[in-house]
Design a protein around this motif. Structure first.
Motif, PDB file in Angstrom:
ATOM      1  N   ARG A  62       0.797  -1.222   0.000  1.00  0.00           N
ATOM      2  CA  ARG A  62       0.000   0.000   0.000  1.00  0.00           C
ATOM      3  C   ARG A  62       0.837   1.282   0.000  1.00  0.00           C
ATOM      4  N   ALA A  63       2.142   1.174   0.132  1.00  0.00           N
ATOM      5  CA  ALA A  63       2.983   2.366   0.295  1.00  0.00           C
ATOM      6  C   ALA A  63       4.120   2.421  -0.718  1.00  0.00           C
ATOM      7  N   ILE A  64       4.247   3.590  -1.344  1.00  0.00           N
ATOM      8  CA  ILE A  64       5.301   3.871  -2.318  1.00  0.00           C
ATOM      9  C   ILE A  64       6.147   5.025  -1.798  1.00  0.00           C
ATOM     10  N   LEU A  65       7.457   4.931  -1.949  1.00  0.00           N
ATOM     11  CA  LEU A  65       8.362   6.028  -1.606  1.00  0.00           C
ATOM     12  C   LEU A  65       8.744   6.767  -2.874  1.00  0.00           C
ATOM     13  N   THR A  66       8.825   8.081  -2.797  1.00  0.00           N
ATOM     14  CA  THR A  66       9.250   8.889  -3.936  1.00  0.00           C
ATOM     15  C   THR A  66       9.862  10.185  -3.419  1.00  0.00           C
ATOM     16  N   ALA A  67      10.275  11.057  -4.328  1.00  0.00           N
ATOM     17  CA  ALA A  67      10.846  12.348  -3.938  1.00  0.00           C
ATOM     18  C   ALA A  67       9.730  13.347  -3.654  1.00  0.00           C
ATOM     19  N   ALA A  68       9.919  14.148  -2.614  1.00  0.00           N
ATOM     20  CA  ALA A  68       8.892  15.130  -2.249  1.00  0.00           C
ATOM     21  C   ALA A  68       8.677  16.161  -3.346  1.00  0.00           C
ATOM     22  N   HIS A  69       9.744  16.517  -4.082  1.00  0.00           N
ATOM     23  CA  HIS A  69       9.563  17.543  -5.114  1.00  0.00           C
ATOM     24  C   HIS A  69       8.677  17.062  -6.259  1.00  0.00           C
ATOM     25  N   CYS A  70       8.469  15.741  -6.351  1.00  0.00           N
ATOM     26  CA  CYS A  70       7.568  15.205  -7.374  1.00  0.00           C
ATOM     27  C   CYS A  70       6.116  15.587  -7.118  1.00  0.00           C
ATOM     28  N   LEU A  71       5.820  16.022  -5.904  1.00  0.00           N
ATOM     29  CA  LEU A  71       4.439  16.340  -5.536  1.00  0.00           C
ATOM     30  C   LEU A  71       4.124  17.822  -5.650  1.00  0.00           C
ATOM     31  N   SER A  72       5.093  18.614  -6.075  1.00  0.00           N
ATOM     32  CA  SER A  72       4.875  20.055  -6.171  1.00  0.00           C
ATOM     33  C   SER A  72       3.804  20.388  -7.211  1.00  0.00           C
ATOM     34  N   ASN A  73       2.808  21.135  -6.774  1.00  0.00           N
ATOM     35  CA  ASN A  73       1.765  21.633  -7.682  1.00  0.00           C
ATOM     36  C   ASN A  73       1.009  20.534  -8.421  1.00  0.00           C
ATOM     37  N   VAL A  74       0.866  19.379  -7.775  1.00  0.00           N
ATOM     38  CA  VAL A  74       0.049  18.320  -8.366  1.00  0.00           C
ATOM     39  C   VAL A  74      -1.129  18.038  -7.440  1.00  0.00           C
ATOM     40  N   THR A  75      -2.194  17.493  -8.015  1.00  0.00           N
ATOM     41  CA  THR A  75      -3.390  17.145  -7.258  1.00  0.00           C
ATOM     42  C   THR A  75      -3.417  15.647  -7.035  1.00  0.00           C
ATOM     43  N   TYR A 106      10.563  19.139   4.631  1.00  0.00           N
ATOM     44  CA  TYR A 106      10.815  19.474   3.231  1.00  0.00           C
ATOM     45  C   TYR A 106      10.193  20.831   2.884  1.00  0.00           C
ATOM     46  N   VAL A 107      10.985  21.685   2.262  1.00  0.00           N
ATOM     47  CA  VAL A 107      10.515  22.981   1.770  1.00  0.00           C
ATOM     48  C   VAL A 107      10.933  23.082   0.311  1.00  0.00           C
ATOM     49  N   PRO A 108       9.995  23.264  -0.625  1.00  0.00           N
ATOM     50  CA  PRO A 108      10.356  23.355  -2.041  1.00  0.00           C
ATOM     51  C   PRO A 108      11.307  24.512  -2.308  1.00  0.00           C
ATOM     52  N   LYS A 109      12.533  24.190  -2.663  1.00  0.00           N
ATOM     53  CA  LYS A 109      13.528  25.204  -2.988  1.00  0.00           C
ATOM     54  C   LYS A 109      14.710  24.506  -3.631  1.00  0.00           C
ATOM     55  N   LEU A 110      15.738  25.275  -3.986  1.00  0.00           N
ATOM     56  CA  LEU A 110      16.927  24.698  -4.592  1.00  0.00           C
ATOM     57  C   LEU A 110      17.544  23.660  -3.670  1.00  0.00           C
ATOM     58  N   TYR A 111      17.980  22.582  -4.282  1.00  0.00           N
ATOM     59  CA  TYR A 111      18.765  21.532  -3.613  1.00  0.00           C
ATOM     60  C   TYR A 111      17.960  20.636  -2.682  1.00  0.00           C
ATOM     61  N   ASN A 112      16.716  20.914  -2.444  1.00  0.00           N
ATOM     62  CA  ASN A 112      15.771  19.952  -1.873  1.00  0.00           C
ATOM     63  C   ASN A 112      16.221  19.120  -0.679  1.00  0.00           C
ATOM     64  N   PRO A 113      16.606  19.689   0.455  1.00  0.00           N
ATOM     65  CA  PRO A 113      16.850  18.857   1.639  1.00  0.00           C
ATOM     66  C   PRO A 113      15.551  18.195   2.099  1.00  0.00           C
ATOM     67  N   TYR A 114      15.661  17.015   2.681  1.00  0.00           N
ATOM     68  CA  TYR A 114      14.508  16.233   3.150  1.00  0.00           C
ATOM     69  C   TYR A 114      13.531  15.955   2.002  1.00  0.00           C
ATOM     70  N   ASP A 115      14.094  15.629   0.855  1.00  0.00           N
ATOM     71  CA  ASP A 115      13.313  15.442  -0.368  1.00  0.00           C
ATOM     72  C   ASP A 115      12.785  14.010  -0.469  1.00  0.00           C
ATOM     73  N   ILE A 116      11.842  13.688   0.385  1.00  0.00           N
ATOM     74  CA  ILE A 116      11.279  12.331   0.403  1.00  0.00           C
ATOM     75  C   ILE A 116       9.806  12.397   0.770  1.00  0.00           C
ATOM     76  N   ALA A 117       9.034  11.471   0.218  1.00  0.00           N
ATOM     77  CA  ALA A 117       7.595  11.448   0.475  1.00  0.00           C
ATOM     78  C   ALA A 117       7.084  10.019   0.417  1.00  0.00           C
ATOM     79  N   VAL A 118       5.938   9.810   1.038  1.00  0.00           N
ATOM     80  CA  VAL A 118       5.244   8.523   1.009  1.00  0.00           C
ATOM     81  C   VAL A 118       3.923   8.703   0.278  1.00  0.00           C
TER      82      VAL A 118
END
Length: 264
Positions: A62-75, A106-118
């Motif tokens: 039920r769970a997928i890991l991806t980069a947090a920046h992949c979720l920017s401005n998506v529904t 995670y805060v959307p910005k250059l270099y993306n620290p803590y760039d992870i999401a579930v």
């Protein structure tokens, strides 16, 4: 990645999102070659409106890991995951995403620290030969470790067409000193690890994809996740260190899967 966030693009365009990706014909891992899904059955394509935008990794059914920046401005209602296929556009299983949880730091910005999401899926994946979860590393990999990464991203910078077939490439983990030398203008934070980006590398379209180590005992584990890099095949690739996030991942998945089951 749904943007491997090439620094040159980021400087000129703020807030790039999955939805902004325009497919083009030469996207894939830089310096790599075709790799069948049977060899990397934890790899998934994270899709926005049925178009590939990022890689992802199966943590559980039920769970997928991806980069947090992949979720920017998506529904979230536009997001889905294709698993069990070497092609991002056909085959395998396609499931809708129920919920997205980016790391709270995670805060959307250059270099993306803590760039992870579930990503929590609406229904469970059918695990089997081409769809498998992968264990998380508990220790940061040492310099010189040869690791495998995979994805459907660009084969070179400034390309704009999704390569249809999954690609893979081996890279070597760099020591922190060499990574800091390569990125003197960037704060390489404690959640990041680097891998050699000379000739072999990940690129745009590969974000959120896996970095895999085969242990001495022959077991494979997830040690990193594609995050960002300055160029493709010219500078080290920067990955999120899975060992650093180990406890957060386990807690987040357990908490949110329970909530989703109760809600349903």
């Amino acid at each position: 990645m749904c943007l491997r966030l090439l620094l040159s693009i980021l400087v000129s365009i703020a807030g790039l999102a999955c939805a902004a990706r325009i497919p083009g014909p030469e996207e894939r891992i830089v310096g790599g070659s075709y790799i069948p899904i049977e060899y990397v059955p934890w790899q998934v394509s994270v899709q926005n409106n049925s178009l590939h935008c990022c890689g992802g990794v199966i943590y559980s059914d039920r769970a997928i890991l991806t980069a947090a920046h992949c979720l920017s401005n998506v529904t979230v209602t536009d997001l889905s995951v294709r698993a069990g296929s070497s092609y991002w556009s056909k085959g395998g299983q396609v499931l809708k995403v129920l919920k997205t949880i980016a790391h709270p730091k995670y805060v959307p910005k250059l270099y993306n620290p803590y760039d992870i999401a579930v990503l929590i899926l609406e229904a469970p994946l059918r695990l089997g030969g081409t769809v498998k979860k992968i264990p998380l590393a508990e220790q940061t990999p040492v310099a010189g470790t040869i690791v495998l990464t995979s994805g459907w991203g660009y084969t070179r910078e400034n390309s704009s067409f999704l390569w249809p077939i999954l690609q893979g490439v081996h890279v070597a983990i760099l020591n922190r000193t060499d990574c800091l030398k390569a990125y003197k203008h960037v704060n390489i934070t404690i959640d990041m690890i680097c891998a050699d980006g000379q000739r072999w590398d990940t690129c745009q379209g590969d974000s959120g994809g896996p970095l895999i180590e085969t242990t001495k005992g022959g077991h494979r584990q997830l040690i990193g996740m594609v995050s960002w890099g300055d160029g493709c095949g010219t500078n080290p690739g920067v990955y999120e260190d899975i060992a650093f996030f180990h406890n957060w991942i386990k807690y987040t998945v357990k908490k949110n899967i329970y909530k989703s089951i109760v809600k349903i």
